[in-house]
Design an enzyme around this catalytic site. Structure first.
Site, mmCIF file in Angstrom:
data_model
loop_
_atom_site.group_PDB
_atom_site.id
_atom_site.type_symbol
_atom_site.label_atom_id
_atom_site.label_comp_id
_atom_site.label_asym_id
_atom_site.label_seq_id
_atom_site.Cartn_x
_atom_site.Cartn_y
_atom_site.Cartn_z
ATOM 1 N N ASP A 32 0.860 -1.177 0.000
ATOM 2 C CA ASP A 32 0.000 0.000 0.000
ATOM 3 C C ASP A 32 0.909 1.244 0.000
ATOM 4 O OD1 ASP A 32 -2.323 1.710 0.530
ATOM 5 O OD2 ASP A 32 -1.523 1.832 2.581
ATOM 6 N N ILE A 33 0.354 2.392 -0.384
ATOM 7 C CA ILE A 33 1.186 3.609 -0.440
ATOM 8 C C ILE A 33 0.943 4.498 0.787
ATOM 9 C CG2 ILE A 33 1.751 5.694 -1.751
ATOM 10 C CD1 ILE A 33 0.971 4.184 -4.314
ATOM 11 N N ASP A 34 -0.255 5.137 0.850
ATOM 12 C CA ASP A 34 -0.509 6.139 1.897
ATOM 13 C C ASP A 34 -0.603 5.512 3.279
ATOM 14 O OD1 ASP A 34 -1.518 8.900 0.424
ATOM 15 O OD2 ASP A 34 -1.862 7.099 -0.760
ATOM 16 N N ASP A 75 -1.926 -0.414 5.948
ATOM 17 C CA ASP A 75 -2.136 0.274 7.233
ATOM 18 C C ASP A 75 -3.604 0.510 7.569
ATOM 19 O OD1 ASP A 75 -2.419 2.326 5.151
ATOM 20 O OD2 ASP A 75 -2.652 3.673 6.868
#
Ligand SMILES: [Mg+2]
Length: 267
Positions: free
Chosen positions: A38-40, A216
């Site tokens: 995942d990124i953010d 997250d």
């Protein structure tokens, strides 16, 4: 040293092992693993608005080197739209699932995406009008999906949620509501991050490898469950306690970046 804590999963990975052991396994056998990130909030720290996030200057090249070590089996799995996510990691172009899997670019460059319906387009215009009445609330048009962010105006959380539920009802079948951290989103219900990871695992260079998913947020739970079911490893970045299907946790995006950097540096 990565601070990591086993949160009691008793499946493939022994209780007592830490996330750093997962990273050390990947490092000693990189062609045996596939990494889904995942990124953010995972690779990068969350910011007050989705447009003000900062990419650490060295991160794109760290991921580039790590991807090489993994023989290309590193994919980004994000709620962001593809063009936006690609810009963050220029000049690299990783395989990526965007909009929680509504659009997906395979390792060979092919892009698959589902098209928005007219009822969805109309609801999106209505939502844009509604959002103008809420100072600090941001509407993000992701083309095939739409998100409303209220991180800067949490007092509108309830109104945003009620309005999004009404919009969803007006769109009809084929769409669903996804709640995240200070954000509510409407997107096609045919996609989630778990299905996106499974689609990657059907294709080279991911196929046949042990999947490791790192995220997250609640939207990442689908990919945690998917990789757990395949005998893989799941790691959640947890800054405050949260219920999760992930087997391991790390305290922050910074701790993950340190681990990825160490894996990328090993030859
Ligand atoms: Mg996230």
């Amino acid at each position: 040293m990565i601070e990591a804590e086993n949160i009691g999963f008793t499946g493939m990975f022994d209780v007592g092992r830490a996330a750093e052991d997962v990273f050390s396994d990947i490092s000693s056998n990189p062609l045996g693993y596939a990494l889904f990130l995942d990124i953010d909030g995972t690779l990068i720290d969350l910011a007050a608005t989705p447009d003000t996030i900062r990419i650490p200057a060295e991160l794109p090249d760290i991921l580039g080197r790590l991807s090489q070590r993994l023989g290309g089996a590193l994919a980004l799995v994000t709620g962001r739209a593809l063009p936006y996510a690609d810009r963050l990691f220029e000049p690299h172009r990783f395989p990526i699932a965007g909009l929680h899997g509504v659009e997906r670019r395979c390792a060979d460059g092919r892009v698959a995406r589902s098209m928005p319906t007219p009822a969805f387009e109309e609801a999106k215009r209505e939502l844009a009008r509604a959002a103008k009445a809420w100072p600090g609330v941001l509407l993000e048009d992701k083309t095939a999906a739409v998100a409303i962010h209220y991180r800067q105006a949490p007092c509108y959380a309830m109104e945003v949620d009620v309005t999004m539920q009404a919009a969803l009802a007006s769109i009809g079948p084929g769409y669903e509501l996804q709640r995240g951290k200070m954000v509510v989103e409407i997107r096609p219900d045919s996609a989630d991050k778990g299905r996106a990871v499974l689609a990657f695992l059907d294709e080279p260079p991911f196929t046949g490898r042990i999947p490791v998913a790192i995220g997250d947020d609640v939207t990442d739970e689908a990919m945690f469950k998917a990789v757990n079911a395949c005998g893989g490893a799941s790691i959640r970045i947890v800054e405050t306690p949260a219920e999760t299907a992930a087997q391991w946790r790390l305290p922050s995006p910074q701790s993950l970046r340190a681990a990825l950097s160490a894996m990328a540096a090993r030859s």
